[in-house]
Design a protein around this motif. Structure first.
Motif, PDB file in Angstrom:
ATOM      1  N   TYR A  59      -3.576 -12.402  10.783  1.00 45.06           N
ATOM      2  CA  TYR A  59      -4.384 -11.910  11.542  1.00 45.06           C
ATOM      3  C   TYR A  59      -3.266 -10.673  12.391  1.00 45.06           C
ATOM      4  CZ  TYR A  59      -6.832 -11.527  16.045  1.00 45.06           C
ATOM      5  OH  TYR A  59      -7.593 -10.923  17.183  1.00 45.06           O
ATOM      6  N   PHE A  60      -2.126 -11.147  12.928  1.00 46.42           N
ATOM      7  CA  PHE A  60      -1.392 -10.266  13.655  1.00 46.42           C
ATOM      8  C   PHE A  60      -0.805  -9.037  12.506  1.00 46.42           C
ATOM      9  CE2 PHE A  60      -0.764 -13.479  16.610  1.00 46.42           C
ATOM     10  CZ  PHE A  60      -1.534 -12.900  17.748  1.00 46.42           C
ATOM     11  N   ALA A  61      -0.585  -9.482  11.115  1.00 42.92           N
ATOM     12  CA  ALA A  61      -0.344  -8.207  10.380  1.00 42.92           C
ATOM     13  C   ALA A  61      -1.284  -7.204  10.201  1.00 42.92           C
ATOM     14  CB  ALA A  61      -0.111  -8.988   8.857  1.00 42.92           C
ATOM     15  N   PHE A  62      -2.524  -7.708  10.335  1.00 41.00           N
ATOM     16  CA  PHE A  62      -3.504  -6.589  10.313  1.00 41.00           C
ATOM     17  C   PHE A  62      -3.686  -5.597  11.471  1.00 41.00           C
ATOM     18  CE2 PHE A  62      -5.097  -8.154   6.315  1.00 41.00           C
ATOM     19  CZ  PHE A  62      -5.883  -7.330   5.784  1.00 41.00           C
ATOM     20  N   PHE A  63      -3.239  -6.111  12.625  1.00 42.74           N
ATOM     21  CA  PHE A  63      -2.909  -5.078  13.681  1.00 42.74           C
ATOM     22  C   PHE A  63      -2.157  -3.704  13.161  1.00 42.74           C
ATOM     23  CE2 PHE A  63      -3.428  -8.869  16.654  1.00 42.74           C
ATOM     24  CZ  PHE A  63      -4.516  -8.206  17.344  1.00 42.74           C
ATOM     25  N   ASP A  64      -1.259  -4.041  12.503  1.00 43.26           N
ATOM     26  CA  ASP A  64      -0.364  -2.941  12.012  1.00 43.26           C
ATOM     27  C   ASP A  64      -1.035  -2.242  10.782  1.00 43.26           C
ATOM     28  OD1 ASP A  64       1.681  -3.678  13.814  1.00 43.26           O
ATOM     29  OD2 ASP A  64       2.599  -5.002  12.583  1.00 43.26           O
ATOM     30  N   ILE A  65      -1.573  -2.849  10.200  1.00 44.46           N
ATOM     31  CA  ILE A  65      -2.287  -2.552   8.853  1.00 44.46           C
ATOM     32  C   ILE A  65      -3.387  -1.479   9.509  1.00 44.46           C
ATOM     33  CG2 ILE A  65      -3.838  -2.668   6.986  1.00 44.46           C
ATOM     34  CD1 ILE A  65      -2.340  -5.419   6.411  1.00 44.46           C
ATOM     35  N   TYR A  66      -4.151  -1.915  10.456  1.00 45.34           N
ATOM     36  CA  TYR A  66      -5.174  -1.127  11.204  1.00 45.34           C
ATOM     37  C   TYR A  66      -4.642   0.049  11.693  1.00 45.34           C
ATOM     38  CZ  TYR A  66      -8.818  -4.877  10.108  1.00 45.34           C
ATOM     39  OH  TYR A  66      -9.571  -5.602   9.608  1.00 45.34           O
ATOM     40  N   LYS A  67      -3.473  -0.153  12.382  1.00 40.54           N
ATOM     41  CA  LYS A  67      -3.006   0.966  13.164  1.00 40.54           C
ATOM     42  C   LYS A  67      -2.626   2.106  12.352  1.00 40.54           C
ATOM     43  CE  LYS A  67       1.091   1.840  15.859  1.00 40.54           C
ATOM     44  NZ  LYS A  67       2.284   1.072  16.391  1.00 40.54           N
ATOM     45  N   GLU A  68      -1.961   1.666  11.125  1.00 40.42           N
ATOM     46  CA  GLU A  68      -1.451   2.513  10.155  1.00 40.42           C
ATOM     47  C   GLU A  68      -2.496   3.415   9.518  1.00 40.42           C
ATOM     48  OE1 GLU A  68       1.570   1.515   7.263  1.00 40.42           O
ATOM     49  OE2 GLU A  68       2.447  -0.089   8.871  1.00 40.42           O
ATOM     50  N   LEU A  69      -3.662   2.641   9.129  1.00 44.76           N
ATOM     51  CA  LEU A  69      -4.942   3.385   8.704  1.00 44.76           C
ATOM     52  C   LEU A  69      -5.479   4.510   9.542  1.00 44.76           C
ATOM     53  CD1 LEU A  69      -6.753   3.291   6.446  1.00 44.76           C
ATOM     54  CD2 LEU A  69      -8.260   1.637   7.580  1.00 44.76           C
ATOM     55  N   ILE A  70      -5.619   3.998  10.969  1.00 49.41           N
ATOM     56  CA  ILE A  70      -6.386   4.772  11.826  1.00 49.41           C
ATOM     57  C   ILE A  70      -5.330   6.152  12.121  1.00 49.41           C
ATOM     58  CG2 ILE A  70      -7.156   4.891  14.211  1.00 49.41           C
ATOM     59  CD1 ILE A  70      -8.111   2.010  13.829  1.00 49.41           C
ATOM     60  N   LEU A  71      -4.059   5.885  12.303  1.00 52.04           N
ATOM     61  CA  LEU A  71      -3.318   6.935  12.506  1.00 52.04           C
ATOM     62  C   LEU A  71      -3.169   7.888  11.184  1.00 52.04           C
ATOM     63  CD1 LEU A  71      -0.428   5.302  14.704  1.00 52.04           C
ATOM     64  CD2 LEU A  71      -2.110   6.599  15.414  1.00 52.04           C
ATOM     65  N   GLY A  72      -3.307   7.342   9.913  1.00 52.54           N
ATOM     66  CA  GLY A  72      -3.036   7.953   8.863  1.00 52.54           C
ATOM     67  C   GLY A  72      -4.290   8.952   8.631  1.00 52.54           C
ATOM     68  N   LEU A  73      -5.503   8.350   9.065  1.00 51.28           N
ATOM     69  CA  LEU A  73      -6.738   9.164   9.004  1.00 51.28           C
ATOM     70  C   LEU A  73      -6.822  10.195  10.164  1.00 51.28           C
ATOM     71  CD1 LEU A  73      -9.178   6.264   8.445  1.00 51.28           C
ATOM     72  CD2 LEU A  73      -8.559   7.871   6.882  1.00 51.28           C
TER      73      LEU A  73
END
Length: 64
Positions: free
Chosen positions: A48-62
């Motif tokens: 669950y907490f790992a996905f915070f970082d994954i979502y953040k990277e995805l959104i900032l990358g987009l």
């Protein structure tokens, strides 16, 4: 944590109504298919907490 596809079904498919096959769509999140849609369904806290970082990277990358 391993990453793999899940053959499950989701209500998110409703978001694709009226879209053609070239519409970009991806659905992903933490958890394991074998635990989905059961009375005692849960997600490991580390996932669950790992996905915070994954979502953040995805959104900032987009946003670039």
């Amino acid at each position: 944590m391993s990453v793999k596809g899940s053959p499950g079904v989701t209500d998110a498919s409703n978001l694709l109504r009226g879209k053609n096959d070239s519409f970009p769509f991806m659905m992903f999140g933490p958890g394991e298919t074998k635990m989905a849609h059961k009375t005692d369904e849960y997600v490991w806290k580390d996932y669950y907490f790992a996905f915070f970082d994954i979502y953040k990277e995805l959104i900032l990358g987009l946003a670039k």
